[in-house]
Enzyme design. Structure first.
Site, short mmCIF file in Angstrom:
data_model
loop_
_atom_site.label_atom_id
_atom_site.label_comp_id
_atom_site.label_asym_id
_atom_site.label_seq_id
_atom_site.Cartn_x
_atom_site.Cartn_y
_atom_site.Cartn_z
N ASN A 1 -1.04 -2.60 -83.86
CA ASN A 1 -0.58 -1.62 -82.87
C ASN A 1 0.10 -0.52 -83.68
O ASN A 1 1.20 -0.70 -84.18
CB ASN A 1 0.41 -2.29 -81.90
CG ASN A 1 1.07 -1.29 -80.98
OD1 ASN A 1 0.59 -0.15 -80.83
ND2 ASN A 1 2.16 -1.70 -80.34
N LYS B 1 1.16 2.34 -82.63
CA LYS B 1 2.17 3.13 -81.88
C LYS B 1 1.93 4.62 -82.15
O LYS B 1 0.77 5.03 -82.29
CB LYS B 1 3.57 2.67 -82.26
CG LYS B 1 3.70 1.15 -82.19
CD LYS B 1 5.10 0.63 -82.37
CE LYS B 1 5.06 -0.89 -82.31
NZ LYS B 1 6.37 -1.50 -82.33
N HIS C 1 3.40 -2.89 -73.04
CA HIS C 1 4.15 -3.08 -74.28
C HIS C 1 5.64 -2.82 -74.01
O HIS C 1 5.97 -1.97 -73.18
CB HIS C 1 3.63 -2.12 -75.37
CG HIS C 1 4.24 -2.40 -76.70
ND1 HIS C 1 5.47 -1.90 -77.06
CD2 HIS C 1 3.82 -3.16 -77.74
CE1 HIS C 1 5.77 -2.34 -78.27
NE2 HIS C 1 4.78 -3.10 -78.72
N GLU D 1 7.80 -1.17 -75.44
CA GLU D 1 8.24 0.23 -75.56
C GLU D 1 7.85 1.04 -74.33
O GLU D 1 8.56 1.96 -73.93
CB GLU D 1 7.67 0.85 -76.85
CG GLU D 1 8.38 0.27 -78.07
CD GLU D 1 7.53 0.13 -79.32
OE1 GLU D 1 6.48 0.77 -79.41
OE2 GLU D 1 7.93 -0.65 -80.22
N GLU E 1 5.94 -10.96 -77.17
CA GLU E 1 6.67 -10.17 -78.16
C GLU E 1 8.14 -10.12 -77.77
O GLU E 1 8.54 -9.29 -76.94
CB GLU E 1 6.11 -8.75 -78.19
CG GLU E 1 4.65 -8.67 -78.54
CD GLU E 1 4.30 -7.29 -79.09
OE1 GLU E 1 3.93 -7.21 -80.26
OE2 GLU E 1 4.44 -6.30 -78.36
N GLY F 1 10.11 -4.52 -84.54
CA GLY F 1 10.54 -3.45 -85.42
C GLY F 1 11.94 -3.65 -85.99
O GLY F 1 12.53 -2.74 -86.57
N SER G 1 7.71 -8.22 -85.70
CA SER G 1 7.96 -8.30 -87.15
C SER G 1 7.09 -9.34 -87.85
O SER G 1 7.55 -9.98 -88.80
CB SER G 1 9.44 -8.54 -87.43
OG SER G 1 10.22 -7.46 -86.94
P1 PGA Z 1 6.41 -4.85 -85.21
O1 PGA Z 1 5.79 -4.38 -83.82
O2 PGA Z 1 5.39 -5.75 -85.88
O3 PGA Z 1 6.66 -3.61 -85.99
O4 PGA Z 1 7.67 -5.61 -84.89
C1 PGA Z 1 5.06 -5.26 -83.01
C2 PGA Z 1 4.68 -4.57 -81.73
O5 PGA Z 1 5.49 -3.80 -81.20
O6 PGA Z 1 3.56 -4.76 -81.18
#
Ligand code: PGA
Length: 252
Positions: A6, A8, A92, A94, A165, A171, A210
């Site tokens: 992903n 983003k 997601h 976000e 998640e 992140g 992560s």
């Molecule tokens: P990340 O993001 O691996 O940077 O934690 C995962 C995601 O948001 O899908």
């Protein structure tokens, strides 16, 4: 197993092209499905780069809940589909956090996506405060119950993928331990089986938050973890490919 990236809102066009070319130039075992959710503006170009590879697909990060109309700046499932794309992320964290997407809205989006014959990766996961109070399972159950459409046709079930998640792990460099992740994935599996019978066993459940080469083996080797949804570590071919190699080694 599914290894999904992903991106983003990252990478300029030339960087995006290069990254997909670098990943696509490596042989990947046919049992591994590689998926990358990219910004809308690159969907068409990047799909062409991987069009020869049946286990590599490019997807959208979101769609609007209407199929067309006066929604300036939005992108519909129909548009995505007409670019030869066959899947989208939905809900997601976000999107939920910064764009106020509720599970009810995610359900609406899911309905139109399925109607347009897209596959969906529905994301769920609890924020830190909920984990601290120990209410993560109730939280995730409510998200799942509301986000997955009520009246699914049997033929639509195979087009659903769930990504767990935990928001506190996205992140942040913090990762759920393999045991914490497995515990939640097993719980999600039970919910899916209660709702869909034995078809629930076939719905892939990805872990995201992560994931990186250092922790991928521990997570991906858990019984109910069918793959990863990877943000930061999908932005570099070396780390993303390393995770793919780990998945190949697990032969799940
Ligand atoms: P990340 O993001 O691996 O940077 O934690 C995962 C995601 O948001 O899908």
């Amino acid at each position: 197993m599914i290894i999904a990236g992903n991106w983003k809102m990252n990478l300029e066009k030339n960087e995006a092209l290069q990254l997909v070319k670098d990943i696509a130039s490596e042989e990947v075992h046919p049992d591994i499905q590689v998926k990358i959710a990219v910004p809308f503006v690159y969907l068409d170009n990047l799909r062409e780069v991987v069009s020869e590879q049946s286990n590599f697909s490019i997807g959208a990060q979101n769609i609007h809940q209407a199929l067309s109309g006066a929604y300036t700046g939005e992108i519909s499932a129909k548009m995505v589909k007409s670019c030869g794309i066959d899947w989208t992320l939905l809900g997601h964290s976000e999107r939920r956090q910064f764009f106020d997407e509720t599970s009810d809205l995610v359900q609406e989006k899911c309905k139109v996506a399925l109607q347009e014959k897209l596959k969906v990766i529905i994301c769920v996961g609890e924020p830190q405060s909920v984990r601290e109070n120990g209410n993560q399972k109730e939280f995730v159950k409510t998200q799942l119950d509301k986000s997955i459409p009520k009246d699914l046709e049997t033929s639509e079930i195979p087009r659903i993928i769930i990504a767990y998640e935990p928001v506190w792990a996205i992140g942040t460099g913090l990762t759920a331990s393999p045991e914490q992740a497995q515990d939640m994935h097993h719980y999600i599996r039970d919910i899916l089986c209660q709702r869909f019978g034995s078809s629930g066993n076939k719905i892939p459940i990805l872990y995201g938050g992560s994931m990186k080469p250092q922790n991928a083996h521990g997570l991906l080797s858990q019984d109910d973890i069918d793959g990863g949804l990877i943000g930061g570590a999908s932005l570099k071919s070396a780390s993303f490919l390393q995770i793919i190699r780990i998945a190949e080694g697990l032969k799940k």
